[in-house]
Write an enzyme that holds these catalytic residues in place. Structure first.
Site, PDB file in Angstrom:
ATOM      1  N   SER A 158       0.827  -1.197   0.000  1.00  0.00           N
ATOM      2  CA  SER A 158       0.000   0.000   0.000  1.00  0.00           C
ATOM      3  C   SER A 158       0.874   1.264   0.000  1.00  0.00           C
ATOM      4  O   SER A 158       1.644   1.483  -0.919  1.00  0.00           O
ATOM      5  CB  SER A 158      -0.971  -0.028   1.183  1.00  0.00           C
ATOM      6  OG  SER A 158      -1.955   0.980   1.069  1.00  0.00           O
ATOM      7  N   GLU A 251      -9.551  -3.945  -6.421  1.00  0.00           N
ATOM      8  CA  GLU A 251      -8.986  -2.796  -5.706  1.00  0.00           C
ATOM      9  C   GLU A 251      -9.337  -1.503  -6.444  1.00  0.00           C
ATOM     10  O   GLU A 251      -9.279  -1.432  -7.680  1.00  0.00           O
ATOM     11  CB  GLU A 251      -7.466  -2.920  -5.591  1.00  0.00           C
ATOM     12  CG  GLU A 251      -7.019  -4.059  -4.694  1.00  0.00           C
ATOM     13  CD  GLU A 251      -5.581  -3.909  -4.231  1.00  0.00           C
ATOM     14  OE1 GLU A 251      -5.176  -2.779  -3.876  1.00  0.00           O
ATOM     15  OE2 GLU A 251      -4.859  -4.923  -4.210  1.00  0.00           O
ATOM     16  N   HIS A 281      -8.331  -4.190  -1.515  1.00  0.00           N
ATOM     17  CA  HIS A 281      -7.056  -3.589  -1.132  1.00  0.00           C
ATOM     18  C   HIS A 281      -6.499  -4.239   0.136  1.00  0.00           C
ATOM     19  O   HIS A 281      -7.225  -4.525   1.085  1.00  0.00           O
ATOM     20  CB  HIS A 281      -7.230  -2.091  -0.882  1.00  0.00           C
ATOM     21  CG  HIS A 281      -5.951  -1.381  -0.588  1.00  0.00           C
ATOM     22  ND1 HIS A 281      -4.929  -1.283  -1.500  1.00  0.00           N
ATOM     23  CD2 HIS A 281      -5.513  -0.752   0.543  1.00  0.00           C
ATOM     24  CE1 HIS A 281      -3.927  -0.616  -0.974  1.00  0.00           C
ATOM     25  NE2 HIS A 281      -4.250  -0.287   0.262  1.00  0.00           N
TER      26      HIS A 281
END
Length: 309
Positions: A158, A251, A281
């Site tokens: 991320s 995502e 995600h």
């Protein structure tokens, strides 16, 4: 570009459906609006039984690197002088070593290479470019300890994936040799969140545009969003740079990741893009088969880059 697609099992799909309907999880993940609430939410998520545990047999040792708290995770394999640097997620503001520990440990165990997980500085106390400076300092510190660039892989999830990937143009800017590889796991590649999947995958992901804007706004000034070191899509990708990108097809960041993959491929980088069916995600932290598959894929790629395949 090498592109691979991985199918979800029924267990994976059922898990994601349940997760998206779990109001308690959503309240801790995307609901908080203040920095204090976000960090409290992260601590609660780390203890949630939906997330993976640290695998047995991995030794976790606190340490410091480049002035930052860190952990060395070792799965018991002989130490051959190779290392994987792991950068946790958390939107640049709410991450922690605790949040990244299970993935870092699983990576160390599967790759049979020690992992150093780093707690870089976070906003709003330390806005951009503090975190990017920390990652460069960590890389310099490893070189000072005797590691060669080809003995280092940098991986991040991320926000950590953003920092790992922006290390590449930063190293070129500083005249330093590139590491053996850089892996982005569900990486945030465009801080403007301009990809179409922010709309098409809305409702199918736990990450929302509102949440993303809130965290990015705490991390970086509007006038710096296009800075070459702020996001991977902004900077020039070095030719032949070995890059692995792993992302779920549900995502909201999918389009941004695919755009970066295309840019990197056009620049001559050695790009591998792994797509995981119907995953949201940050899915690699979840206790599901496809999450473990994804980390195993990352571990295999890292080991190959380090000559341990």
């Amino acid at each position: 570009m090498k592109r691979h697609e991985f199918a979800a099992t029924n267990a994976d799909l059922d898990y994601v459906v349940a997760l998206l309907g779990d109001q308690g999880f959503q309240a801790n993940y995307s609901g908080p609006t203040t920095i204090e609430q976000m960090r409290t939410g992260t601590a609660l998520l780390v203890d949630d039984d939906k997330l993976k545990d640290v695998p047995a047999g991995v030794e976790v040792t606190p340490m410091e690197l480049a002035g930052r708290p860190a952990e060395r995770l070792h799965g018991g394999a002989p130490d051959t002088g190779k290392v994987i640097v792991y950068l946790h997620g958390g939107g640049f503001i709410r991450g922690s070593l605790d949040m990244g520990r299970a993935n870092a440990a699983e990576l160390a165990h599967a790759a049979r290479v020690p992992v150093i997980s780093v707690a870089y500085r976070q906003a709003p106390e330390h806005p951009f470019p503090a975190a990017t400076e920390d990652i460069l300092a960590v890389y310099r510190a490893l070189l000072a300890r005797g590691y060669l660039p080809g003995q280092i892989v940098v991986a991040g999830e991320s926000a950590g994936g953003c920092l790992a990937l922006t290390l590449l143009p930063h190293l070129v800017q500083e005249g330093l040799a590139l590491p053996a590889g850089v892996a982005g796991i569900s990486p945030m590649t465009d801080l403007r969140m301009s990809g179409a999947s922010w709309d098409t995958n809305a409702g199918r992901d736990i990450a929302t545009r509102e949440m993303g804007r809130r965290m990015v706004g705490l991390y970086i000034r509007e006038q710096d969003l296009d800075h070459p070191l702020a996001a991977p899509v902004n900077g020039a990708v070095p030719p032949a740079a070995p890059i692995l990108l792993c992302v779920g097809t549900h995502e909201t960041m999918l389009s941004d990741v695919e755009r970066y993959a295309g840019q990197a491929d056009a620049a001559g980088a050695d790009v591998t893009l792994n797509l995981y069916q119907a995953m949201p995600h940050g899915f690699t932290k979840f206790a599901i088969p496809l999450a473990r598959q994804a980390i195993a894929d990352v571990a295999r790629w890292c080991a190959a880059r380090l000559g341990r395949a």
